[in-house]
Design a protein around this motif. Structure first.
Motif: not given
Length: 274
Positions: A25-33, A35-36, A40-44
């Motif tokens: 989860g260290l990539n600041p952009g894309g699917m693995n950030s 924040l992303r 996904l957790i909240v919008e689940a």
């Protein structure tokens, strides 16, 4: 709602992200950030969900179990999630933050007195909706004891093309919005939903001329809605005010004037607020 009783708006289920590498989860952009993944957790959670298990969160998000477990723990500490003996639920911190949204607060302050008067005058369900993407978002709802409870809710969503409030928003929005709605497809929610772009365009022309939109059983059979625009300044649409009632009880001759009066009152209140 825009019309109708707002049916528990179809919730957007986030596509799974399975097969996406998880570099911590260290990539600041894309699917693995981080924040992303948090998004996904909240919008689940849908409007119908009270509690989701860890396994269900993993399934709905497609994120690795270890990442979900770690982030959920941090969200619990923040108050965005709450831990129960069955899993996780959305926390009060989200509600608290939501009350700080300036636009919603100003709209509600301006609209509520007129919505309450409209409710007393008609004894039917009153909604106030704004535009968000290709949907209407309901920011307030008032209902009498016999009123509509299932189809609509505050923070619920419905398509623009088949709700009274949505038709108002389409009618007074730039043309590209109509084109995008048509491009995405006019999916029928009932056998009475208008799915012809030509018929919808004709409806919107009438809405612009009369400043009144009518939706008949396009969201839920047996119910219809009528809506008027609300402007913060001349030509600046901020939302739509609607009445929803059983088709057999909707009296346009009696309700139309009260609805127009309430819409104009909200517009003037917003303009006075600057």
């Amino acid at each position: 709602m825009t019309v109708m009783p707002i049916a528990p708006a179809p919730h957007h289920v986030t596509p799974a992200l399975a097969a996406v590498p998880d570099p911590g989860g260290l990539n600041p952009g894309g699917m693995n950030s981080v924040l992303r993944k948090t998004q996904l957790i909240v919008e689940a959670f849908t409007a119908e969900d009270d509690v989701l298990s860890l396994a269900e969160l993993v399934r709905r998000t497609g994120v690795a179990k270890a990442s979900i477990h770690r982030l959920a723990h941090e969200l619990v500490e923040w108050g965005v999630l709450e831990r129960t003996n069955r899993g996780y639920r959305l926390g009060l911190r989200l509600f608290e933050i939501g009350q700080r949204v300036h636009r919603q607060r100003i709209l509600r302050e301006a609209a509520l007195p007129y919505m309450e008067d409209l409710l007393l005058a008609t004894q039917e369900t009153v909604h106030f909706a704004i535009h968000d993407g290709l949907e209407v978002l309901y920011v307030e709802k008032l209902v009498v004891h016999r009123g509509l409870n299932k189809q609509s809710r505050v923070a619920g969503r419905l398509p623009l093309y088949c709700t009274a409030t949505g038709k108002v928003i389409l009618a007074f929005s730039p043309a590209p919005l109509f084109s995008e709605v048509v491009r995405q497809g006019l999916r029928p929610l009932t056998r009475k939903t208008i799915t012809s772009p030509g018929l919808l365009r004709n409806q919107l022309e009438r809405v612009r001329a009369e400043r009144l939109a009518v939706e008949v059983e396009e969201i839920r059979l047996g119910y219809m809605s009528v809506a008027v625009p609300v402007f913060s300044h001349p030509g600046t649409l901020v939302g739509a005010l609607s009445l929803t009632a059983p088709t057999c009880r909707m009296n346009l001759a009696r309700f139309g004037g009260a609805l127009h009066t309430a819409g104009l009152g909200i517009s003037r209140a917003l303009q006075a607020m600057g």
